[in-house]
Design an enzyme around this catalytic site. Structure first.
Site, PDB file in Angstrom:
ATOM      1  CE  LYS A 222     -18.229 -11.668   2.101  1.00 20.69           C
ATOM      2  NZ  LYS A 222     -16.881 -11.116   2.247  1.00 20.69           N
TER       3      LYS A 222
ATOM      4  NE  ARG B  61     -18.745  -6.230   9.392  1.00 21.39           N
ATOM      5  CZ  ARG B  61     -19.744  -5.408   8.974  1.00 21.39           C
ATOM      6  NH1 ARG B  61     -20.369  -4.765   9.712  1.00 21.39           N
ATOM      7  NH2 ARG B  61     -19.963  -5.227   7.785  1.00 21.39           N
TER       8      ARG B  61
ATOM      9  CE1 TYR C  14     -15.310 -18.225   7.069  1.00 20.27           C
ATOM     10  CE2 TYR C  14     -17.365 -18.081   6.568  1.00 20.27           C
ATOM     11  CZ  TYR C  14     -16.243 -17.432   6.663  1.00 20.27           C
ATOM     12  OH  TYR C  14     -16.178 -16.170   6.377  1.00 20.27           O
TER      13      TYR C  14
ATOM     14  CD  GLU D 124     -20.242  -2.089  -7.874  1.00 22.82           C
ATOM     15  OE1 GLU D 124     -18.934  -2.323  -8.522  1.00 22.82           O
ATOM     16  OE2 GLU D 124     -20.419  -1.082  -7.015  1.00 22.82           O
TER      17      GLU D 124
ATOM     18  CB  SER E 206     -19.761 -15.447   9.188  1.00 26.98           C
ATOM     19  OG  SER E 206     -20.175 -13.877   8.870  1.00 26.98           O
TER      20      SER E 206
ATOM     21  CE  LYS F 199     -17.796  -7.736   1.434  1.00 25.57           C
ATOM     22  NZ  LYS F 199     -16.340  -7.547   1.873  1.00 25.57           N
TER      23      LYS F 199
ATOM     24  NE  ARG G 298     -17.268  -3.862   6.262  1.00 24.68           N
ATOM     25  CZ  ARG G 298     -16.271  -3.422   6.967  1.00 24.68           C
ATOM     26  NH1 ARG G 298     -15.570  -2.322   7.184  1.00 24.68           N
ATOM     27  NH2 ARG G 298     -15.777  -4.468   7.710  1.00 24.68           N
TER      28      ARG G 298
HETATM   29  C1  PBG Z   1     -14.212  -7.432   4.425  1.00 24.15           C
HETATM   30  C2  PBG Z   1     -15.133  -8.796   4.481  1.00 24.15           C
HETATM   31  C3  PBG Z   1     -16.085  -9.170   5.064  1.00 24.15           C
HETATM   32  C4  PBG Z   1     -16.382 -10.577   4.751  1.00 24.15           C
HETATM   33  C5  PBG Z   1     -15.130 -11.130   3.965  1.00 24.15           C
HETATM   34  N1  PBG Z   1     -14.474  -9.897   3.735  1.00 24.15           N
HETATM   35  C6  PBG Z   1     -16.801  -8.485   5.837  1.00 24.15           C
HETATM   36  C7  PBG Z   1     -17.570  -7.285   5.740  1.00 24.15           C
HETATM   37  O1  PBG Z   1     -17.614  -6.693   4.592  1.00 24.15           O
HETATM   38  O2  PBG Z   1     -17.860  -6.544   6.510  1.00 24.15           O
HETATM   39  C8  PBG Z   1     -17.525 -11.316   5.381  1.00 24.15           C
HETATM   40  C9  PBG Z   1     -17.409 -12.893   5.344  1.00 24.15           C
HETATM   41  C10 PBG Z   1     -18.531 -13.341   6.056  1.00 24.15           C
HETATM   42  O3  PBG Z   1     -19.166 -12.756   6.905  1.00 24.15           O
HETATM   43  O4  PBG Z   1     -18.239 -14.867   6.132  1.00 24.15           O
HETATM   44  N2  PBG Z   1     -13.124  -7.410   3.536  1.00 24.15           N
END
Ligand code: PBG
Length: 325
Positions: A248, A206, A313, A233, A274, A196, A217
């Site tokens: 991701k 968010r 989605y 990882e 997203s 990720k 992060r």
């Molecule tokens: C955090 C989390 C995130 C997403 C899923 N789980 C955001 C992040 O790491 O800041 C993002 C999913 C998306 O953008 O569709 N637990």
């Protein structure tokens, strides 16, 4: 010209193209991410996530019933609590919004589709980080694992078939696996967000979870510059007991999906996130691309790269297109 090799021969009709097509979309391989917000009485639209809502418990039920009807493979539940604090207490409240949602969804779907609970603290902490902070304000890896373990057992007993470990703490899969085994949840599986990345494309998500995050992060999510790190990882998550490995973001990291599927013998999932969705929706709104064919192409590209499972989605809409065909 006499030519032995004419690749165009296999593209002469729709039937011919279908006959030789290597990858297909199936609703059963889709995971639909859903958002539920404590205290809502009706669904609320989310900024920059067209067609996606923060649900009330009631409207979540309807959404899941649609997923069931359309033959979607799984739903992944993200919950937004009314109250947040430094340690994300609502994440370990057995009567909290995430736990109640998991319970309700499981009652609705039984074993007809896979119920996945997000296992992370970012929706629950007042600072928006995926873990708890130490005295100097850094995310405390091992203290966070202790909370994840409690959450894991609670969410499994609420009825989750699978837990999505999305926090990118070191050792999280092992910690969760161990807690589940000790508590008798041998059959609860782990969808490991193994690779990720610290992506700019999480922006709309968010909004979806009313994130309180300031900063970034980057001390726990991966650097977009690296691919060998992703293999490291993923290897660690596999050793620690991951059942499915997820990459991701999905769309922009197809090289990682490909490497993962060439290297590991576990099912690979990819999450079209997203911001990636928002780009497509904006380009379609602007008339730059044809929305439906763009979406189908993206999901198919994900499969071609080696993902079996696509988290999107668009799952409901695409499933209904597949049914029409
Ligand atoms: C955090 C989390 C995130 C997403 C899923 N789980 C955001 C992040 O790491 O800041 C993002 C999913 C998306 O953008 O569709 N637990």
């Amino acid at each position: 010209m006499n030519m032995a090799e004419r690749p165009r021969r296999l593209r002469t009709s729709q039937a011919m193209r279908e006959l030789v097509s290597e990858n297909h979309l199936h609703a059963e391989n889709f995971i639909l991410p859903v958002f539920v917000k404590e205290g809502l009485l009706a669904p609320e639209p989310i900024a920059n996530m067209k067609g996606v809502f923060q649900h009330s418990l009631d409207s979540l039920r309807q959404e899941v019933e649609s997923a069931l009807k359309l033959g979607i493979g799984g739903v992944m539940i993200f919950a937004i609590p009314l109250e947040r604090d430094e340690v994300g207490s609502q994440a370990t409240n057995p009567e909290g919004i995430l736990h109640r949602s998991v319970k309700m969804v499981r009652e609705v779907v039984g074993d007809e589709l896979v119920v996945i609970a997000d296992l992370c603290l970012d929706e629950f902490t007042s600072h928006g980080h995926c873990g708890v902070l130490d005295e100097v304000g850094l995310v405390d890896n091992d203290a966070t694992l202790e909370i994840y373990k409690v959450m894991a057992v609670q969410l499994a007993s609420a009825g989750a078939h699978m837990l999505g470990t999305s926090g990118m703490m070191d050792g999280q899969v092992g910690a969760v696996r161990d807690a589940l085994e000790s508590a008798g949840f041998q059959e609860t599986s782990i969808l490991a967000y193994a690779a990720k990345y610290a992506s700019a494309f999480y922006g709309p998500f968010r909004n979806a979870v009313d994130s309180q995050l300031k900063g970034n992060r980057k001390t726990y999510q991966q650097d977009p510059a690296n691919s060998r790190e992703a293999i490291r990882e993923i290897s660690l998550d596999v050793e620690q007991g991951a059942d499915i490995i997820m990459v991701k973001p999905g769309m922009m990291y197809l090289d990682i999906v490909r490497q993962a599927s060439d290297t590991f013998n576990l099912p690979i999932a990819s999450y079209v996130i997203s911001g990636e969705m928002a780009m497509v929706e904006s380009a379609a709104d602007a008339g730059a691309i044809d929305r439906k064919s763009a979406i189908l192409e993206i999901l198919l590209a994900t499969k071609r790269a080696g993902a079996t499972i696509v988290c999107t989605y668009w799952a409901l809409e695409v499933a209904s297109w597949l049914h029409e065909d």
